[in-house]
Design an enzyme around this catalytic site. Sequence first.
Site, PDB file in Angstrom:
ATOM      1  N   ASP A  18       0.661  -0.977   0.043  1.00 60.21           N
ATOM      2  CA  ASP A  18       0.154   0.229   0.078  1.00 60.21           C
ATOM      3  C   ASP A  18       0.744   1.181   0.423  1.00 60.21           C
ATOM      4  OD1 ASP A  18      -2.448   1.185  -0.042  1.00 60.21           O
ATOM      5  OD2 ASP A  18      -2.347   1.143   2.039  1.00 60.21           O
ATOM      6  N   HIS A  35       2.531   2.897  -8.710  1.00 64.66           N
ATOM      7  CA  HIS A  35       1.766   1.710  -8.740  1.00 64.66           C
ATOM      8  C   HIS A  35       3.091   1.008  -9.840  1.00 64.66           C
ATOM      9  CE1 HIS A  35      -1.813   2.270  -7.419  1.00 64.66           C
ATOM     10  NE2 HIS A  35      -2.642   2.882  -8.094  1.00 64.66           N
ATOM     11  N   LEU A 129      10.365 -20.486  -3.060  1.00 64.65           N
ATOM     12  CA  LEU A 129       9.516 -19.604  -2.180  1.00 64.65           C
ATOM     13  C   LEU A 129       8.096 -19.214  -3.124  1.00 64.65           C
ATOM     14  CD1 LEU A 129      10.111 -16.618  -0.870  1.00 64.65           C
ATOM     15  CD2 LEU A 129       8.358 -16.035  -3.079  1.00 64.65           C
TER      16      LEU A 129
HETATM   17  C1  IPE Z   1      -5.490  -2.317   0.184  1.00 66.04           C
HETATM   18  O1  IPE Z   1      -5.173  -1.013  -0.036  1.00 66.04           O
HETATM   19  C2  IPE Z   1      -5.180  -2.648  -1.117  1.00 66.04           C
HETATM   20  C3  IPE Z   1      -4.081  -3.342  -1.832  1.00 66.04           C
HETATM   21  C4  IPE Z   1      -3.375  -3.285  -1.397  1.00 66.04           C
HETATM   22  C5  IPE Z   1      -4.158  -3.746  -3.004  1.00 66.04           C
HETATM   23  P1  IPE Z   1      -6.274  -0.158  -0.178  1.00 66.04           P
HETATM   24  O2  IPE Z   1      -5.441   1.331  -0.749  1.00 66.04           O
HETATM   25  O3  IPE Z   1      -7.051  -0.853  -1.421  1.00 66.04           O
HETATM   26  O4  IPE Z   1      -6.782  -0.293   1.065  1.00 66.04           O
HETATM   27  P2  IPE Z   1      -7.711   0.764   1.508  1.00 66.04           P
HETATM   28  O5  IPE Z   1      -8.698   1.638   0.380  1.00 66.04           O
HETATM   29  O6  IPE Z   1      -6.987   2.242   2.293  1.00 66.04           O
HETATM   30  O7  IPE Z   1      -8.250   0.513   3.379  1.00 66.04           O
HETATM   31  C1  IPE Z   2      -1.555   0.287  -3.057  1.00 63.56           C
HETATM   32  O1  IPE Z   2      -1.714   1.454  -3.195  1.00 63.56           O
HETATM   33  C2  IPE Z   2      -2.196  -0.196  -4.905  1.00 63.56           C
HETATM   34  C3  IPE Z   2      -3.415  -0.898  -5.042  1.00 63.56           C
HETATM   35  C4  IPE Z   2      -4.063  -1.217  -4.010  1.00 63.56           C
HETATM   36  C5  IPE Z   2      -3.691  -1.067  -5.781  1.00 63.56           C
HETATM   37  P1  IPE Z   2      -2.326   2.290  -3.015  1.00 63.56           P
HETATM   38  O2  IPE Z   2      -2.662   2.656  -4.282  1.00 63.56           O
HETATM   39  O3  IPE Z   2      -4.005   1.961  -2.607  1.00 63.56           O
HETATM   40  O4  IPE Z   2      -1.650   3.505  -2.756  1.00 63.56           O
HETATM   41  P2  IPE Z   2      -2.379   5.118  -2.193  1.00 63.56           P
HETATM   42  O5  IPE Z   2      -2.753   3.923  -0.890  1.00 63.56           O
HETATM   43  O6  IPE Z   2      -4.058   5.202  -2.006  1.00 63.56           O
HETATM   44  O7  IPE Z   2      -1.311   5.730  -1.429  1.00 63.56           O
HETATM   45 MG    MG Z   3      -3.925   2.378  -0.124  1.00 62.26          MG
END
Ligand code: IPE
Ligand code: IPE
Ligand code: MG
Length: 240
Positions: A18, A35, A129
């Site tokens: 995240d 990403h 792994l």
């Molecule tokens: C959780 O992160 C999902 C992934 C990292 C793939 P999100 O960014 O979607 O979660 P919330 O919305 O902050 O809870």
């Molecule tokens: C995690 O990073 C990737 C996915 C959820 C797919 P985010 O896209 O949630 O990044 P933030 O949380 O908005 O910074």
């Molecule tokens: Mg996120």
Amino acid sequence: MEKLNLDKLPRHVALIMDGNGRWAQKKGLPRSFGHKAGAEKLKTIVRFASDIGISAITAYAFSTENWKRPQNEVDILMSLFSSYLTNEVEELHQNQVRIMFSGDLSRLAKPLEQKMLDAAQYTRNNQGLTLNLAVNYGGRAELVRAFRSLADKIATGELKSDDIGEDIITEYLYTASLPDPELLIRPSGDLRLSNFLLWQTAYTELWFTPLNWPDFTPQVLVQALLDFQARDRRFGGLKK
Ligand code: IPE
Ligand code: IPE
Ligand code: MG
């Protein structure tokens, strides 16, 4: 790294990748750059984890709730999954990595779904792994799917409700072939599970860092592992 006890590594690490968007926004870049950097970071961490002897990583790549994002962001994520597989499967295979997926892949575009199934099939006998990629994964959706399958077995008489226990439910999850994660890592500063591995994390040690996922490094992983090794896991019992 010298302080790390390689005989006491968690066998299964759960990882919520995240903070990609925030990482990019801080740099004044579009979220998609985050990403892309996140996908690169997964390569680095998988290589390192495999080198030190971690048996399995479940990496949360796309949740059942992430469909709520703007279509162009969803599209970018899907195309990154596709290029990750195109570019990485052979090297992962050479490193004995077994690729598997958790989540409902049938909602993805057919060519991407096929690429995922092919990667899993190609690497299925590898002994290194296990890289379990959680894509279109939700902990609740996973349980609903398991309960539906169990209900079907009861309807056909293959199972009786009395047979259902924790072990049977575990067997019907995507992660049936893996032990429960001993350690869950979430970067980005958010302190929640966001529907990840709800059943499997009953006794998982949670570790959070304010770093965003693209800023995560092998050194940070080592710190998480050291903290894990210093924890007292009681499982409801008493201190050893
Ligand atoms: C959780 O992160 C999902 C992934 C990292 C793939 P999100 O960014 O979607 O979660 P919330 O919305 O902050 O809870
Ligand atoms: C995690 O990073 C990737 C996915 C959820 C797919 P985010 O896209 O949630 O990044 P933030 O949380 O908005 O910074
Ligand atoms: Mg996120």
